[in-house]
Motif scaffolding. Structure first.
Motif, PDB file in Angstrom:
ATOM      1  N   LEU A  70       0.840  -1.197   0.000  1.00 25.24           N
ATOM      2  CA  LEU A  70       0.000   0.000   0.000  1.00 25.24           C
ATOM      3  C   LEU A  70       0.876   1.249   0.000  1.00 25.24           C
ATOM      4  O   LEU A  70       1.828   1.359   0.772  1.00 25.24           O
ATOM      5  CB  LEU A  70      -0.910   0.034   1.227  1.00 25.24           C
ATOM      6  CG  LEU A  70      -2.030  -1.010   1.294  1.00 25.24           C
ATOM      7  CD1 LEU A  70      -2.847  -0.809   2.552  1.00 25.24           C
ATOM      8  CD2 LEU A  70      -2.922  -0.910   0.073  1.00 25.24           C
ATOM      9  N   SER A  71       0.525   2.184  -0.881  1.00 25.00           N
ATOM     10  CA  SER A  71       1.132   3.511  -0.879  1.00 25.00           C
ATOM     11  C   SER A  71       0.001   4.524  -0.828  1.00 25.00           C
ATOM     12  O   SER A  71      -1.049   4.318  -1.455  1.00 25.00           O
ATOM     13  CB  SER A  71       1.992   3.731  -2.127  1.00 25.00           C
ATOM     14  OG  SER A  71       3.102   2.848  -2.129  1.00 25.00           O
ATOM     15  N   ALA A  72       0.179   5.598  -0.071  1.00 18.87           N
ATOM     16  CA  ALA A  72      -0.895   6.573   0.103  1.00 18.87           C
ATOM     17  C   ALA A  72      -0.323   7.970   0.173  1.00 18.87           C
ATOM     18  O   ALA A  72       0.825   8.184   0.568  1.00 18.87           O
ATOM     19  CB  ALA A  72      -1.696   6.274   1.373  1.00 18.87           C
ATOM     20  N   GLU A  73      -1.155   8.940  -0.222  1.00 19.82           N
ATOM     21  CA  GLU A  73      -0.770  10.349  -0.191  1.00 19.82           C
ATOM     22  C   GLU A  73      -1.977  11.166   0.241  1.00 19.82           C
ATOM     23  O   GLU A  73      -3.118  10.883  -0.154  1.00 19.82           O
ATOM     24  CB  GLU A  73      -0.313  10.805  -1.584  1.00 19.82           C
ATOM     25  CG  GLU A  73       0.365  12.163  -1.609  1.00 19.82           C
ATOM     26  CD  GLU A  73       1.728  12.156  -0.928  1.00 19.82           C
ATOM     27  OE1 GLU A  73       1.973  13.088  -0.148  1.00 19.82           O
ATOM     28  OE2 GLU A  73       2.508  11.208  -1.150  1.00 19.82           O
ATOM     29  N   ALA A  74      -1.742  12.190   1.091  1.00 18.43           N
ATOM     30  CA  ALA A  74      -2.832  13.052   1.552  1.00 18.43           C
ATOM     31  C   ALA A  74      -3.322  13.933   0.416  1.00 18.43           C
ATOM     32  O   ALA A  74      -2.537  14.450  -0.380  1.00 18.43           O
ATOM     33  CB  ALA A  74      -2.360  13.918   2.722  1.00 18.43           C
TER      34      ALA A  74
END
Length: 502
Positions: A357-361
């Protein structure tokens, strides 16, 4: 026996007692120019306590007090109100600024009118000046003028008696492109600030009644043609004793353009989000409640989008390991981003998917959110393991499997390995990066590479990370394969063939 006071003297005494109680200032002047009496209000308006301090005569008054018009020009000789009334002139209203002689700053503003008292024979026997202190009102108007002119918010002032514009500020001129002379003095029919108003009839009715006009959208016609959409509001005010309407404006075209740009941006995001081949969902940053899920995520998870949207990950049981899921959500809430977070995702059917999983605000209408991309790594890991096993089998005994053989195998697998883009990719590697890559291809570990090249282990790791980034691979085994496919031998890169001459 002393003389009894005359009836005329008694009448004057009664008049003075009455005048003394007035709020208006009163000054009595004799026909021979003597200032005979003044009430306390008149003395206060000159900053004195005794009548004598005004001056014994009109001439002395002129020497002690300087009177100016509102335009700051000094009154010429013969124009003082006292001098005019002595000359027999009657006037209803004269506005002058008053200051002690020799001082530049105005201290008072007087509104003066005259009155002549005659004796029974019709001969003037007492001249009267009646003064109103307008200092506070005119000071307030000056402050309003300054604030009105300096206020960047566009505004105009309309006189209610004839519906003509009497003032306009720079904000309105800059917003519309009008010059001041094109607005001031023009009627509401020539420059209609309520044209195209959403509730025009109601606004016109309120204007005629001199009542507040609430905010509403309108279209201002511009001097060069075209129009500008604004929000206009009207507020009744008094300017110089005249009933007026203050119109203020907000230019909403930049807001409309920003809204349109945001709408286009959101549409573009929605298209890219839906068509992305990687499973992706949008969730609240705090708590990880799902707001949107793309087609790939719906397919991989097995959940219809309607069952995902609005649900918390805990409700769905999306994380196979709840502790790892809580750690992920904590990092998302605190940092707003993660990179390659290894996790198992439980599908609707109960199957487990190995994902990174990769996430960005991101900021969306719901508030602070995170965009989460889940990469299914199960198949990728199987391929890597097969390649690694094959390489390990080969490298167990390299005495018979020479470097030349590996290079020929790579050449057979990719005939163009030494040509065009392949060679150019090798040429792009920095010298130290090629040195590290050569030793990796020989199966050396980081400590051995560091000793061989005389650098630190941390520097070796940095070079290998940079090689991953340049080549697009994630493991050392894949890096070896990438190098062999391009015929890399550990030496300088082959020269890229240049164009041939005819």
């Amino acid at each position: 026996m002393p003389d009894l006071p005359s009836q005329e003297h008694a009448d004057q005494q009664q008049i003075r007692l009455i005048l003394a109680a007035l709020q208006d200032g009163v000054i009595l002047i004799e026909p021979d120019q003597r200032i005979s009496w003044a009430n306390k209000a008149a003395l206060r308006m000159h900053g004195v306590h005794e009548v004598a301090e005004l001056g014994a005569t009109v001439s002395e008054y002129r020497g002690r007090f300087e009177l100016r018009y509102r335009n700051r020009h000094r009154l010429p000789e013969g124009a003082y109100p006292m001098e005019r009334v002595m000359a027999g002139e009657a006037f209803d209203e004269v506005v002058v600024e008053v200051a002690p002689a020799g001082e530049n700053e105005t201290l008072w503003t007087h509104r003066i009118r005259s009155l002549v008292l005659n004796d029974p024979a019709g001969v003037p026997n007492c001249l009267v000046l009646i003064l109103n202190d307008e200092t506070e009102r005119f000071d307030a108007e000056e402050r309003f003028e300054a604030a009105f002119s300096a206020n960047p918010a566009p505004a105009v002032i309309l006189r209610l008696s004839d519906h003509r514009h009497i003032k306009v500020n720079r904000g309105f001129l800059e917003m519309t492109g009008y010059a001041e002379e094109q607005v001031v003095g023009r009627s509401a029919y020539e420059i209609d600030v309520l044209e195209g108003a959403a509730r025009r009839e109601f606004a016109v009715e309120r204007l005629q009644q001199g009542r507040t006009i609430p905010q509403m959208e309108a279209l201002l016609q511009l001097p060069g043609g075209g129009e500008k959409r604004v929000v206009v509001a009207g507020q009744p005010i008094e300017v110089g004793g005249t009933d007026c309407m203050l119109f203020t404006f907000v230019d909403i075209e930049p807001h409309k353009r920003a809204e349109e740009a945001l709408r286009r941006s959101e549409n573009s995001f929605d298209v890219a989000f839906r068509l992305s081949p990687a499973p992706t969902f949008l969730a609240l940053r705090a708590g990880c409640r799902l707001l949107q899920a793309n087609t790939a995520f719906v397919r991989e998870s097995g959940y219809p989008e309607a069952e995902l949207v609005g649900k918390w990950t805990g409700e769905l049981g999306l994380w196979a390991d709840p502790a790892a899921g809580r750690e992920l959500e904590r990092r998302l809430e605190v940092d707003g981003a993660v990179r390659d977070f290894a996790l198992q995702l439980r599908t609707r059917a109960g199957d487990l998917l190995d994902v990174l999983l990769s996430a960005e605000a991101v900021s969306m209408g719901e508030g602070s959110c995170v965009l989460v991309v889940a990469q299914n790594v199960a198949e990728h890991r199987r391929t890597e393991m097969e390649i690694a096993s094959a390489i390990e089998a080969v490298l167990r005994d390299t005495s018979w499997f020479s470097r030349m053989v590996l290079e020929k195998l790579a050449k057979l697998r990719r005939p163009d390995a030494l040509d065009g883009t392949m060679t150019a990719e090798l040429a792009d590697l920095p010298p130290r990066g090629r040195d590290v890559l050569a030793l990796v291809c020989r199966g050396m570990a980081d400590p051995s590479i560091a000793h061989k090249l005389g650098i630190s282990r941390n520097t070796v790791r940095n070079h290998i990370t940079a090689l991953y980034r340049r080549t697009g691979v994630r493991t050392r085994a894949a890096l070896v394969v990438w190098a062999r496919e391009r015929g890399f031998t550990g030496g300088p890169p082959p020269k890229v063939p240049g164009p041939t001459k005819d």
